[in-house]
Design a protein around this motif. Structure first.
Motif, PDB file in Angstrom:
ATOM      1  N   GLY A 105       0.790  -1.221   0.000  1.00  0.00           N
ATOM      2  CA  GLY A 105       0.000   0.000   0.000  1.00  0.00           C
ATOM      3  C   GLY A 105       0.821   1.268   0.000  1.00  0.00           C
ATOM      4  O   GLY A 105       0.399   2.291  -0.572  1.00  0.00           O
ATOM      5  N   GLY A 106       2.029   1.234   0.615  1.00  0.00           N
ATOM      6  CA  GLY A 106       2.837   2.433   0.675  1.00  0.00           C
ATOM      7  C   GLY A 106       3.255   2.952  -0.694  1.00  0.00           C
ATOM      8  O   GLY A 106       2.982   4.122  -1.039  1.00  0.00           O
ATOM      9  N   TYR A 148      -1.904   6.353  -5.841  1.00  0.00           N
ATOM     10  CA  TYR A 148      -2.948   5.921  -6.764  1.00  0.00           C
ATOM     11  C   TYR A 148      -4.282   5.717  -6.066  1.00  0.00           C
ATOM     12  O   TYR A 148      -5.324   6.205  -6.531  1.00  0.00           O
ATOM     13  CB  TYR A 148      -2.516   4.634  -7.459  1.00  0.00           C
ATOM     14  N   TRP A 149      -4.271   5.006  -4.959  1.00  0.00           N
ATOM     15  CA  TRP A 149      -5.545   4.650  -4.342  1.00  0.00           C
ATOM     16  C   TRP A 149      -6.040   5.649  -3.307  1.00  0.00           C
ATOM     17  O   TRP A 149      -7.226   5.640  -2.951  1.00  0.00           O
ATOM     18  CB  TRP A 149      -5.461   3.262  -3.689  1.00  0.00           C
ATOM     19  N   ARG A 187      -9.431   9.046   0.698  1.00  0.00           N
ATOM     20  CA  ARG A 187      -9.083  10.084   1.661  1.00  0.00           C
ATOM     21  C   ARG A 187     -10.203  11.118   1.763  1.00  0.00           C
ATOM     22  O   ARG A 187     -10.941  11.369   0.802  1.00  0.00           O
ATOM     23  CB  ARG A 187      -7.765  10.752   1.260  1.00  0.00           C
ATOM     24  N   ASN A 188     -10.247  11.737   2.950  1.00  0.00           N
ATOM     25  CA  ASN A 188     -11.200  12.823   3.128  1.00  0.00           C
ATOM     26  C   ASN A 188     -10.518  14.192   3.120  1.00  0.00           C
ATOM     27  O   ASN A 188     -11.160  15.217   3.302  1.00  0.00           O
ATOM     28  CB  ASN A 188     -11.972  12.654   4.446  1.00  0.00           C
ATOM     29  N   LEU A 226       5.633   6.384   0.073  1.00  0.00           N
ATOM     30  CA  LEU A 226       6.508   5.681  -0.851  1.00  0.00           C
ATOM     31  C   LEU A 226       7.797   5.243  -0.160  1.00  0.00           C
ATOM     32  O   LEU A 226       8.256   4.101  -0.318  1.00  0.00           O
ATOM     33  CB  LEU A 226       6.828   6.569  -2.051  1.00  0.00           C
ATOM     34  N   ALA A 227       8.389   6.149   0.631  1.00  0.00           N
ATOM     35  CA  ALA A 227       9.629   5.810   1.335  1.00  0.00           C
ATOM     36  C   ALA A 227       9.397   4.684   2.335  1.00  0.00           C
ATOM     37  O   ALA A 227      10.165   3.718   2.404  1.00  0.00           O
ATOM     38  CB  ALA A 227      10.177   7.055   2.033  1.00  0.00           C
ATOM     39  N   VAL A 228       8.327   4.824   3.121  1.00  0.00           N
ATOM     40  CA  VAL A 228       8.026   3.769   4.095  1.00  0.00           C
ATOM     41  C   VAL A 228       7.699   2.453   3.385  1.00  0.00           C
ATOM     42  O   VAL A 228       8.140   1.372   3.787  1.00  0.00           O
ATOM     43  CB  VAL A 228       6.858   4.213   4.999  1.00  0.00           C
TER      44      VAL A 228
END
Length: 454
Positions: free
Chosen positions: A156-157, A162-163, A168-169, A203-205
């Motif tokens: 997911g990171g 993309y998702w 998100r709110n 992305l880093a995580v």
């Protein structure tokens, strides 16, 4: 091929295959490891705990009754079944196979009650019960939690950009992104585009979790394997018990083989040299009477006949002694003895004995293997109508292999009380194996394999 003797040991399994180290190997095993940790281990552990607790609880509740012990034994059998299922599922991972425990230990007698309550006297059943009731669910749930979190962050990171717009709110990024950027990067202002900063942080995580994912999965599977090996795997005491049982069986087979050998020697002495000597005694008595009567021609004839019986008895005694332990075997070793045996055989025998074999065998092992070769050559000449044979003796690692081949009619099979059965016990007494491949029409190939005993 017929195997008529075997080492007593113990649920043999494929030897553990060493797990190849390396990051690439970890990635190759990651799908199977993840499938086991996320989808299989927890359901198996929950079902095992529920079913085993149910049966075990009924057994405890009825323990005051006679039926309680059989129900407890049934609970132990259920725990064993789930333990075997766990070992089987672990084979899909990159762990080496876990050796099966000796479930037969604790057996006492052949009665129905003894067989029914045998699990109660076997420690493996109780550790399998402990694993099913308590340990396996805890390990499975902990490993499931870590594996699931790692997989979610690893996948997911890097794809957050993309998702996240679909979920998100907007307010969450505006709260935690500025705080994270200020603490990580000092005075940089994240306000122009919090989503971009959030995507970069995720992305880093995600890259960190993705890079360590196969190693974490391997470590969690290794934890499962360590617990399973300790609770539902084979113990060193199993190997020791199997070794003792093998030694007892070998000793018993050796004693029985020696007893059969002595009985055979007794029969051969009675049917051969003893009859010759009795006839010689009768001829000498007749010779005395003829000599007293002065019948020179009869005396000469009886003397010649007596000499023939004496020579025949001597030849038979030499043959019997050669089949037991010829002096050449004791003086110069098994290689020279087998070569001489092949030369003296009525068959055309080609013998090949590796030089290192003599130093690889104890005197007892050499004597028994010599007897096996001598008996097989005798059988080939007397019963198989063979014309030629070959004897090959080699050392292969920690074993000595003796192969006797003849071109006889074949069809040789071990029968209770027969010669091949006796040879099988003799080889088993050396903790070895005897294999017979004798199709009808021939050829017959008999292979004896014994451990090095020098």
């Amino acid at each position: 091929m017929t195997t008529v003797a075997r080492r007593l040991d113990t649920h043999p399994e494929a030897p553990p295959v060493a797990r190849r180290p390396g990051y690439g190997r970890a990635w190759a095993a990651a799908p199977a490891n993840a499938l086991y940790l996320v989808l299989l281990a927890v359901p198996l552990a929950i079902v095992a705990m529920a079913v085993t607790w149910l049966v075990f609880g009924v057994g405890l509740g009825t323990l005051v009754l006679v039926i309680g012990l059989p129900v407890l034994a049934g609970a132990l059998q259920v725990a064993r079944g789930f333990a075997e299922a766990e070992r089987a599922l672990l084979r899909m991972t990159d762990l080496p196979p876990i050796a099966a425990p000796d479930w037969r230990r604790g057996a006492r007698g052949d009665g129905r009650w003894a067989r029914l309550t045998q699990p109660l006297r076997n420690g493996h059943y109780w550790t399998a019960l402990l694993s099913a009731l308590l340990v396996r669910p805890i390990v499975a749930i902990v490993a499931f939690a870590f594996a699931t979190i790692w997989i979610i962050l690893a996948l997911g990171g890097p794809t957050y950009w993309y998702w996240s717009p679909f979920t998100r709110n907007g307010s969450a990024e505006e709260i935690w992104v500025p705080w994270a950027v200020q603490h990580l990067f000092g005075g940089i202002d994240p306000d122009p585009d919090p989503h971009l900063w959030a995507s970069m942080l995720y992305l880093a995580v995600g890259i960190v979790f993705l890079g360590t994912l196969p190693l974490v999965l391997r470590g969690l599977v290794a934890m499962h394997g360590a617990v399973a090996s300790a609770l539902v795997g084979r113990w060193e005491s199993d190997d020791l018990a199997a070794e003792v049982a093998g030694l007892d069986a070998s000793r018993g087979a050796a004693v029985q083989a020696e007893d059969e050998g002595l009985r055979k020697l007794e029969r051969d002495l009675h049917d051969g040299p003893q009859q010759r000597l009795v006839r010689l005694q009768m001829d000498l008595a007749a010779l005395e009477r003829r000599a007293a009567e002065g019948d020179a021609a009869a005396v000469a004839a009886l003397a010649a006949e007596s000499r023939g019986h004496a020579q025949a008895a001597l030849d038979e005694l030499r043959a019997l002694a050669g089949g037991v332990a010829p002096p050449l075997l004791q003086d110069r070793g098994i290689a020279e003895a087998i070569t001489a045996l092949a030369a003296a055989s009525p068959l055309v025998v080609e013998a090949s004995v590796a030089p290192e074999v003599t130093a690889s065998l104890s005197p007892e092992a050499a004597r028994n293997l010599y007897f096996v070769v001598a008996e097989l050559l005798t059988n080939a000449a007397k019963h198989a109508a063979a014309l030629s044979a070959s004897v090959v003796v080699v050392r292969s690692g920690a074993e000595v292999r003796v192969t006797v081949t003849d071109d006889g009619r074949g069809g040789a099979e071990p029968r209770p009380g027969g010669g091949l059965e006796g040879l099988a016990r003799r080889v088993q007494g050396l903790r070895g194996t005897l294999q017979i491949d004798s199709p009808h029409g021939g050829p017959t190939v008999v292979t004896a394999v014994v451990p090095v005993s020098a």
